[in-house]
Design a protein around this motif. Structure first.
Motif, short mmCIF file in Angstrom:
data_model
loop_
_atom_site.label_atom_id
_atom_site.label_comp_id
_atom_site.label_asym_id
_atom_site.label_seq_id
_atom_site.Cartn_x
_atom_site.Cartn_y
_atom_site.Cartn_z
N THR A 92 14.69 16.46 12.68
CA THR A 92 13.98 15.80 13.90
C THR A 92 15.07 14.54 14.13
O THR A 92 15.23 14.07 15.20
CB THR A 92 12.72 15.17 13.61
N LEU A 93 15.70 13.92 12.90
CA LEU A 93 16.63 12.84 13.42
C LEU A 93 17.94 13.59 14.15
O LEU A 93 18.48 12.78 14.94
CB LEU A 93 17.10 12.43 12.06
N ASP A 134 11.16 23.12 2.24
CA ASP A 134 10.25 22.39 3.40
C ASP A 134 10.94 21.65 4.33
O ASP A 134 10.16 20.77 5.17
CB ASP A 134 9.05 21.67 2.53
N GLY A 135 12.03 21.70 4.83
CA GLY A 135 12.84 21.15 5.65
C GLY A 135 13.26 19.75 5.50
O GLY A 135 13.28 18.92 6.53
N TYR A 136 13.21 19.10 4.14
CA TYR A 136 13.51 17.64 3.90
C TYR A 136 12.50 16.87 4.63
O TYR A 136 12.96 15.85 5.46
CB TYR A 136 14.68 17.47 4.17
N ARG A 137 11.26 17.03 4.63
CA ARG A 137 10.29 15.92 5.05
C ARG A 137 10.55 14.60 4.79
O ARG A 137 10.71 14.27 3.48
CB ARG A 137 8.60 16.54 5.04
N LEU A 138 10.35 13.56 5.64
CA LEU A 138 11.15 12.34 5.29
C LEU A 138 10.13 11.65 4.39
O LEU A 138 10.60 10.86 3.64
CB LEU A 138 11.07 11.38 6.78
N ARG A 139 8.64 11.64 4.49
CA ARG A 139 7.87 11.02 3.61
C ARG A 139 8.22 11.32 2.18
O ARG A 139 7.89 10.80 1.33
CB ARG A 139 6.36 11.01 4.07
N ASP A 140 8.13 12.87 2.14
CA ASP A 140 8.53 13.16 0.60
C ASP A 140 9.55 12.74 0.08
O ASP A 140 9.78 12.47 -1.03
CB ASP A 140 8.42 15.03 0.99
N LEU A 141 10.73 12.66 1.02
CA LEU A 141 12.22 12.33 0.33
C LEU A 141 11.97 10.77 -0.08
O LEU A 141 12.47 10.45 -1.01
CB LEU A 141 12.97 12.26 1.56
N ILE A 167 26.51 17.97 24.70
CA ILE A 167 25.66 17.29 23.83
C ILE A 167 24.66 18.33 23.22
O ILE A 167 24.39 18.24 21.99
CB ILE A 167 25.10 15.93 24.19
N ALA A 168 24.00 19.06 24.06
CA ALA A 168 22.93 19.87 23.64
C ALA A 168 23.44 20.83 22.48
O ALA A 168 22.83 21.31 21.64
CB ALA A 168 22.24 20.34 24.88
N PHE A 195 25.24 21.18 15.17
CA PHE A 195 25.12 20.17 13.98
C PHE A 195 23.89 20.25 13.09
O PHE A 195 24.10 19.82 11.99
CB PHE A 195 24.99 18.52 14.93
N GLY A 196 23.03 20.93 13.57
CA GLY A 196 21.68 21.36 12.93
C GLY A 196 22.27 22.00 11.64
O GLY A 196 21.34 22.23 10.60
N GLY A 197 23.48 22.64 11.59
CA GLY A 197 23.90 23.48 10.54
C GLY A 197 24.37 22.22 9.44
O GLY A 197 24.61 23.11 8.33
N SER A 198 24.35 21.08 9.52
CA SER A 198 24.79 20.16 8.71
C SER A 198 23.44 19.72 8.03
O SER A 198 23.89 18.54 7.59
CB SER A 198 25.84 19.22 9.42
#
Length: 826
Positions: free
Chosen positions: A602-603, A806-813, A757-758, A764-767
């Motif tokens: 999402t970032l 799980d997609g690297y969820r922010l609170r979990d990290l 940019i889109a 960039f999502g591949g990074s």
């Protein structure tokens, strides 16, 4: 204080590497010497040997066959680059077959693992850390029981200059003579604010009611009238009256300063009038009738500064033609004043507003007029122009957009306790030693021995307790965080967790668990991490971390040019409403992701953001007509989703006057990917755009990349910068630059092309793995107050691997960072 350890400088391709100091000769482990020597000679020494050291890495001096404290980080980096296929780079003259690279990487990994198991490798020494400015202010607030939002004791402190982008690193937080003088002043201020043996101030309950037809309160506080006044704003620094776009608003002035500090209950009955009078509002410049009228409640400092020091209590959207009652309880420092603003009212001087509403027109001077004719026309204009007295009287009765104040009540000061806890428990307690000992335990955030307390006891006996407390507040015990090497004890762990997630000292619950030696129990500790993440204090962590991670402070150092980017400074909330909204967006966006445990992707891109009306105006988003911040879904064509569409990030990666694809490309590589390119070779000048339009920045960079020494880095940097060229130095969208259409297309390393940019954000999502890994490293640096070393990288990898599925969820990290070995050890 610990001596500053020897550390390697920040490297380009070695962004993941921090060379450890040689603390002793460890017995080396073997790294297949002959195999490595042949491999290095064939593929590595050309770029990392005696003649050239790309990324400041030299491999010919690393002794083949050995893993020791000096070479450990280098071997870890070599393995990582080989496994990712990035060493040697694609443009290298010779590259090994995949099987050959895998074989040598496996051999090095076995030797590195053996060295780790031996226990002879020691991490770099970490210096003591003092409280930074924010931590000091908040600790003073919680320790002394004094509200510091208004009267900030750190005002005037020198800035904390932080390494790795953060102001929490022990190496950088030194104490200078100037800072020590500020500590002495601030300690005196806090003691005076927190304790008083004077009689309790009289509680006043005053009400002022408007019964006139002139929309003015005839009575005021202590005779100082309260009413509607339209004022112009004089710019002290420039020495002239500002333009309508820069001046103030309709202002309701609240009378004399508050005689005593304390909590006050402020009640207002207000009504929004005549927003719907199109025949009037259509004549007003700098006023939009589409939004509800907004009332701002502010407190103004007695200090004579420019701009004035003020704190916003609240901004309210008001319903049309309906009186509403608003109540706030707020701490007001002594001698501060109350001010109410018609926040989005007509932003123009009194005489201009009068002229607009009365259709007054200046008689033009015809071409060729004689000097006498010019003088006569000037006099006729002066005679016909509305005078100040006429303007004031007209504005009191005119049917013009306004906020009517029907009633204002001020109740206070009141206190939760009197005398204060500090006065009763420290300054007035019967037992000096017991009182100072208990205070020191809280101030030093750990048990304190009698030997440590003895100097303070003697000072209290000879000079008084207040001076003893002042000495404590200026001592290393208060100013520094004490952490012993190895696993943190419960007191140190409580401090590290609290300062990481709330930027303040441990609260009573955390301190009690530390004192009982139960905080380090995994289940107990995990619950405290969750509790602090859900606490109001976590806002301090989000604000501080995001502002520094994304370099949002750069905006104040190199702000967008006011003449060229006026929209950035448009007044809608206070003096710098749009600018403040722009800077606030990424902070609130990150807070939303953290609260809802959204994925790190999402970032990079999102179909929503957090905005208010000021930001919506800047972005051209319709339907956001409130000062309140809320989640707003974005139309697909807006191209604003994620950090790279936020004006704050785009302004922070510009220089205030212009944009540069190189600067923005480096910003993204460094701050989002954690892969900063190496510095340019000496003597290389940055390419410039020809503002006449004959040479575009893309053409200039194409020529720049023809230099072989520049090509390897710029093939990574430039495409990112090109993707962001549709955004100017203030973050506004544009389609042309330097008299030429903008081409935002590019091709990333690996052959992935994008049109704008889109498309870039999609590629960039591949990074995502690199973005998540960089974020984990930044969180660990911020939370521990130290740079990471090579021996920390495996745990960073383990955290990322654990949450990748799980997609690297922010609170979990964030929770994983706070419970990691790196975080709970020194």
């Amino acid at each position: 204080m610990s001596a500053r350890p020897r550390r390697a400088q920040g490297l380009a391709t070695l962004a993941l590497l921090a060379l450890v100091a040689v603390l002793g000769a460890a017995e080396p482990a073997s790294v297949g010497g002959d195999a490595w020597a042949g491999f290095a000679k064939a593929y590595c020494i050309e770029c990392h040997g005696p003649d050239k050291q790309k990324g400041r890495l030299r491999l010919d001096q690393v002794r083949a066959g050995e893993v020791d404290e000096r070479s450990y980080g280098i071997w870890k980096h070599v393995v990582r680059q080989l496994e990712k296929g990035e060493m040697p780079p694609e443009e290298a003259t010779r590259r090994p077959a995949a099987a050959e690279a895998a074989t040598i990487a496996a051999a090095i990994s076995r030797s590195v693992s053996a060295a780790e198991r031996s226990g002879r490798l020691r991490a770099e020494e970490v210096p003591l850390k003092r409280l930074n400015r924010v931590q000091y202010r908040n600790t003073m607030r919680d320790l002394m029981g004094v509200e510091t939002t208004m009267a900030d004791p750190t005002r005037g402190f020198p800035d904390d200059r932080g390494g790795a982008g953060f102001d929490v690193l022990g190496d950088d937080l030194r104490v200078s003579d100037t800072l020590m003088e500020n500590y002495l002043r601030a300690a005196s201020q806090m003691i005076d604010e927190a304790g008083s043996s004077d009689p309790r101030p009289e509680r006043l309950n005053r009400q002022y009611i408007d019964t006139s037809d002139r929309y003015r309160l005839e009575g005021g506080i202590d005779g100082d009238p309260i009413g509607h006044e339209i004022y112009n704003h004089y710019d002290i620094e420039r020495g002239y009256w500002t333009t309508p776009q820069e001046c103030g608003h309709v202002r309701i002035i609240g009378g004399t300063p508050f005689a005593a500090a304390g909590w006050y209950r402020l009640t207002f009955r207000v009504e929004s009038l005549w927003r719907d009078r199109a025949d009037v509002t259509s004549k007003l410049r700098e006023y939009s009738p589409k939004r509800p009228h907004q009332l701002a409640i502010r407190l103004l400092s007695p200090e004579r500064t420019f701009p004035e020091i003020e704190q916003t209590v609240a901004i309210h959207d008001l319903p049309d033609n309906q009186a509403v009652e608003l109540t706030h309880e707020v701490w007001v420092p002594k001698n501060w004043r109350l001010q109410l603003y018609f926040e989005n009212g007509p932003a123009c001087p009194l005489w201009v507003l009068h002229q607009e509403l009365t259709d007054w027109k200046e008689i033009p001077t015809p071409p060729g007029a004689t000097q006498e004719e010019r003088a006569a026309i000037r006099k006729r204009n002066q005679d016909a122009e509305p005078k100040t007295a006429q303007s004031k009287e007209f504005m009191r009765t005119a049917v013009s957009p306004r906020i009517r104040l029907h009633k204002m009540a001020i109740d206070g000061p009141f206190y939760k306790e009197w005398p204060s806890a500090f006065q009763a428990q420290v300054l007035d307690a019967p037992d000096t030693r017991a009182a100072l000992g208990a205070f020191a335990r809280r101030a030093f955030r750990r048990p304190v021995t009698e030997a440590e307390l003895e100097p303070f006891y003697r000072l209290a006996e000879s000079k008084g307790r207040a001076l003893a407390v002042k000495a404590m507040l200026c001592s290393p015990g208060f100013l520094y965080l004490r952490e012993h090497a190895g696993r943190l004890d419960d007191d140190a762990l409580a401090c590290r967790l609290s300062y990481a997630l709330t930027s303040s000292m441990p609260d009573s619950e955390l301190a009690a668990l530390a004192a009982a030696h139960t905080l380090s129990e995994p289940a107990v500790y995990a619950r405290q991490v969750e509790r602090l993440l859900a606490s109001p204090g976590c806002d301090e962590f989000v604000d501080s971390f995001v502002s520094q991670w994304l370099h949002l402070r750069n905006i104040d150092k190199m702000p967008p040019d006011e003449k060229k980017y006026g929209d950035f400074y448009r007044i809608s909330h206070g003096y710098t409403g749009t600018r403040d909204a722009i800077v606030r967006e990424p902070v609130l966006f990150f807070k939303h992701l953290l609260a809802n445990n959204l994925p790190v992707a999402t970032l990079i891109d999102s179909d929503f953001t957090i905005m208010n009306d000021s930001l919506a105006d800047f972005y051209g988003v319709q339907g956001v007509d409130s000062a309140a911040w809320r989640r707003v879904e974005l139309a697909p064509g807006l191209k604003r989703g994620g950090l790279l569409g936020m004006a704050a990030v785009l302004a922070a990666s510009a220089n205030g006057v212009d944009t540069s694809p190189v600067v923005r490309g480096i910003f993204v590589l460094d701050n989002l990917l954690g892969q900063p390119p190496e510095p340019p070779p000496p003597g290389i000048k940055a390419p410039q755009t020809d503002l006449r339009g004959t040479t575009t920045i893309r053409t200039a960079l194409d020529q720049h990349r023809s230099d072989a020494s520049c090509s390897s880095c710029h093939r990574r940097i430039d495409p990112i910068g090109f993707a962001l060229e549709n955004f100017d130095a203030s973050g506004r969208w544009r389609t042309r630059y330097a008299n030429a259409p903008i081409d935002a297309s590019g091709m990333l390393p690996g052959g992935k092309a994008f049109a704008d940019i889109a498309g870039f954000k999609h590629e960039f999502g591949g990074s995502l793995d690199q973005v998540a890994r960089n974020l984990v490293r930044k969180l660990l640096i911020y939370g521990t107050g130290r740079n990471l070393g090579a021996m920390d990288e495996d745990e960073v990898d383990a955290i990322c691997a654990r949450f990748k599925g799980d997609g690297y969820r922010l609170r979990d990290l964030v929770k994983a960072v706070c419970t990691s070995r790196i975080f709970i050890t020194r």
